[in-house]
Structure formats: C-alpha cells, structure tokens
Scaffold this active site. Structure first.
Site, PDB file in Angstrom:
ATOM      1  N   LYS A  13       0.827  -1.215   0.000  1.00 57.14           N
ATOM      2  CA  LYS A  13       0.000   0.000   0.000  1.00 57.14           C
ATOM      3  C   LYS A  13       0.856   1.257   0.000  1.00 57.14           C
ATOM      4  CE  LYS A  13      -1.839  -0.399   4.182  1.00 57.14           C
ATOM      5  NZ  LYS A  13      -1.366  -1.660   4.724  1.00 57.14           N
ATOM      6  N   ARG A  88      -8.499   1.551   9.622  1.00 56.32           N
ATOM      7  CA  ARG A  88      -8.092   0.166   9.838  1.00 56.32           C
ATOM      8  C   ARG A  88      -9.113  -0.592  10.661  1.00 56.32           C
ATOM      9  NH1 ARG A  88      -2.279   0.907   9.188  1.00 56.32           N
ATOM     10  NH2 ARG A  88      -1.202  -1.085   9.208  1.00 56.32           N
ATOM     11  N   ARG A 123      11.902  -6.045   3.814  1.00 53.96           N
ATOM     12  CA  ARG A 123      11.554  -4.619   3.814  1.00 53.96           C
ATOM     13  C   ARG A 123      12.530  -3.795   4.644  1.00 53.96           C
ATOM     14  NH1 ARG A 123       5.679  -2.039   4.768  1.00 53.96           N
ATOM     15  NH2 ARG A 123       5.759  -2.891   6.870  1.00 53.96           N
ATOM     16  N   ARG A 156      12.304  -2.332  10.451  1.00 53.58           N
ATOM     17  CA  ARG A 156      11.435  -1.945  11.560  1.00 53.58           C
ATOM     18  C   ARG A 156      11.275  -3.093  12.534  1.00 53.58           C
ATOM     19  NH1 ARG A 156       6.399   0.354   8.345  1.00 53.58           N
ATOM     20  NH2 ARG A 156       5.389  -1.066   9.791  1.00 53.58           N
ATOM     21  N   ARG A 167       0.403  -9.096  13.247  1.00 56.63           N
ATOM     22  CA  ARG A 167      -0.197  -8.018  12.449  1.00 56.63           C
ATOM     23  C   ARG A 167      -1.175  -8.559  11.415  1.00 56.63           C
ATOM     24  NH1 ARG A 167       4.918  -5.110  10.396  1.00 56.63           N
ATOM     25  NH2 ARG A 167       3.523  -3.646   9.362  1.00 56.63           N
TER      26      ARG A 167
HETATM   27  P1  ADP Z   1       1.794  -1.533   7.679  1.00 58.36           P
HETATM   28  O1  ADP Z   1       0.848  -0.946   6.714  1.00 58.36           O
HETATM   29  O2  ADP Z   1       2.965  -2.126   7.034  1.00 58.36           O
HETATM   30  O3  ADP Z   1       1.146  -2.388   8.707  1.00 58.36           O
HETATM   31  P2  ADP Z   1       1.955   1.005   9.066  1.00 58.36           P
HETATM   32  O4  ADP Z   1       3.183   1.782   8.992  1.00 58.36           O
HETATM   33  O5  ADP Z   1       0.765   1.447   8.310  1.00 58.36           O
HETATM   34  O6  ADP Z   1       2.406  -0.439   8.589  1.00 58.36           O
HETATM   35  O7  ADP Z   1       1.488   0.787  10.574  1.00 58.36           O
HETATM   36  C1  ADP Z   1       2.363   0.356  11.560  1.00 58.36           C
HETATM   37  C2  ADP Z   1       1.667   0.310  12.912  1.00 58.36           C
HETATM   38  O8  ADP Z   1       1.160   1.617  13.263  1.00 58.36           O
HETATM   39  C3  ADP Z   1       0.434  -0.588  12.994  1.00 58.36           C
HETATM   40  O9  ADP Z   1       0.778  -1.929  13.190  1.00 58.36           O
HETATM   41  C4  ADP Z   1      -0.318   0.044  14.177  1.00 58.36           C
HETATM   42  O10 ADP Z   1       0.254  -0.307  15.415  1.00 58.36           O
HETATM   43  C5  ADP Z   1      -0.080   1.533  13.957  1.00 58.36           C
HETATM   44  N1  ADP Z   1      -1.153   2.130  13.125  1.00 58.36           N
HETATM   45  C6  ADP Z   1      -0.999   2.722  11.914  1.00 58.36           C
HETATM   46  N2  ADP Z   1      -2.187   3.135  11.416  1.00 58.36           N
HETATM   47  C7  ADP Z   1      -3.122   2.796  12.328  1.00 58.36           C
HETATM   48  C8  ADP Z   1      -4.545   2.914  12.399  1.00 58.36           C
HETATM   49  N3  ADP Z   1      -5.268   3.487  11.406  1.00 58.36           N
HETATM   50  N4  ADP Z   1      -5.174   2.431  13.506  1.00 58.36           N
HETATM   51  C9  ADP Z   1      -4.494   1.858  14.500  1.00 58.36           C
HETATM   52  N5  ADP Z   1      -3.158   1.702  14.499  1.00 58.36           N
HETATM   53  C10 ADP Z   1      -2.465   2.151  13.425  1.00 58.36           C
END
Ligand code: ADP
Ligand code: ZN
Length: 210
Positions: A13, A88, A123, A156, A167
């Site tokens: 994404k 999410r 990654r 990360r 996740r």
């Molecule tokens: P990815 O898309 O690879 O999972 P992100 O960088 O989008 O990684 O998100 C990393 C972490 O940040 C998530 O696992 C969560 O803990 C937090 N996070 C990001 N966006 C949200 C959201 N909309 N709601 C809740 N937690 C979030």
C-alpha cells in the site's frame, strides 16, 4: 481525488500510495509514518502508541482518529489525498464518514499471507524520511542508503516474523471487514498485487480510471 489504500500490512500500500501521490499531485497521509514520527520526537501521543505498535497491535481508535482529523484539515488536502493505513477498523471508517469527507475510491490491494511473510523480511525503511524499500523488489541505488534523503535504511521492529504474524491476524480480524463496508458504498476496487511494483501500479491506475 480522495483515495483510501486498503490491504494487509506489507501488501505494498505504502509503495503504491507514494507513486500515486506523485502522479496525481496529492499528498499521501500515512498514519504509520505520523505515529513513528511522534514516537521519535517523544510526544505524548508517541509514548502512548509505542507499546501497541511494537507488539503489532493497533493503536487505539481515538488516537488515530484525532491524528487524521487534524491532518485532513490542512490546506494541502483541499484538492485530494491518499490515505495509507487509515481507516483500519470499522469505527475509524465511521469516524471518517462522519467528518463529511467524500471518498472517491477505496483501493484494496490483495496479496496472500504467504507472500506477505516472505516480503516483510526484506523490507527496509529510511530512518530519516520514512521512505520504504525492499532488498529484492525495490532496491535503493546504494545498499542501505535512502535515494531521497541519503538517510540510513533499517528494518522496523514490527517487521520481525513473529510480529508480522500478529499483524496479519489483527488485519484479518479488524481491517478486512472494511472491504464489505466500502463494497456496500460502491467505492471498493480490487487490485491483485503483483511482484513487480510497476505492474501493480498499472493495475492500480486502471482501477481508478487514471
Ligand atoms: P503496515 O501498513 O505495514 O502495517 P503502518 O506503517 O501502516 O504499517 O502501521 C504500523 C503500525 O502503526 C500498525 O501496526 C499500528 O500499530 C499503527 N497504526 C498505523 N495506522 C493505524 C490505524 N489506522 N489504527 C491503529 N493503528 C495504526
Ligand atoms: Zn530518506
């Protein structure tokens, strides 16, 4: 154009969001990047989010909803934006609807769990600007160095295998129901993620008629 990128963690994404952002000249808003920034600068929000994030859990809805509300109010969002990593959960999607923002398309990037686990191990992200790379699929010009800002590329903590599994579980339980939510609104477009980034981009652009 107001877009949402939906898909499992590691589906690509973020990469597609960055490319679309340049092509369409609209900002990408990544809640993950905003939270990591807050974490680095040690703000109260960052401190609250840290433990959730490191365990692969979602940060509480009210925290991310607050972040998005503030961000979307800024001037650069007037002509559109791409949301990467938000919403999410169903309550997050409802909060967005209640802000009175008319989303054009929700792009659902489909990639199998198996492929995701393989991809995550390769990654790397820029410590300084958050740009993402992959050891096999999206190499930086110089290994370990960001093309955009010369920052150092790192793995990360939440990209480690056990956290990735957690996740994915969270994704299937809490985020995947959003597909039906946006399908009902007639906004969902499904793109099958390809191994090649550019192939995926072609499909993504076609799916929104751009
Ligand atoms: P990815 O898309 O690879 O999972 P992100 O960088 O989008 O990684 O998100 C990393 C972490 O940040 C998530 O696992 C969560 O803990 C937090 N996070 C990001 N966006 C949200 C959201 N909309 N709601 C809740 N937690 C979030
Ligand atoms: Zn960088």
């Amino acid at each position: 154009m107001k877009l949402i990128m939906l898909g499992a963690p590691g589906a690509g994404k973020g990469t597609q969001a960055e490319i679309l952002s340049e092509r369409l000249s609209i900002p990408t808003i990544s809640t993950g990047n905003i939270i990591r920034e807050a974490l680095k600068s040690g703000t109260e929000m960052g401190v609250r989010a840290k433990s959730y994030m490191e365990q692969g859990k979602l940060v509480p809805d009210e925290v991310v909803i607050g972040i998005i509300r503030e961000r979307l109010a800024k001037d650069d969002c007037k002509n559109g934006f791409i949301l990467d990593g938000f919403p999410r959960t169903i309550p997050q999607a409802e909060a967005l609807d209640n802000m009175g923002i008319a989303i054009d398309f929700v792009i659902d990037l489909e990639v199998s769990d198996e492929t995701i686990v393989q991809r995550m191990s390769g990654r790397r992200v820029c410590e300084a600007c958050g740009a993402s790379y992959h050891l096999l699929f999206k190499k930086s010009a110089v290994e370990g160095v960001c093309d955009k800002c010369s920052g150092t590329l790192v793995q990360r903590k939440d990209d480690h295998p056990d956290t990735v599994k957690e996740r994915l579980k969270v994704y299937h339980e809490q985020t995947e129901p959003l597909k039906a939510y946006y399908e009902k609104q007639g906004k969902l477009v499904v793109v099958q993620g390809q191994n090649d980034v550019e192939d995926t981009t072609r499909l993504t652009l076609a799916s929104i008629g751009a």
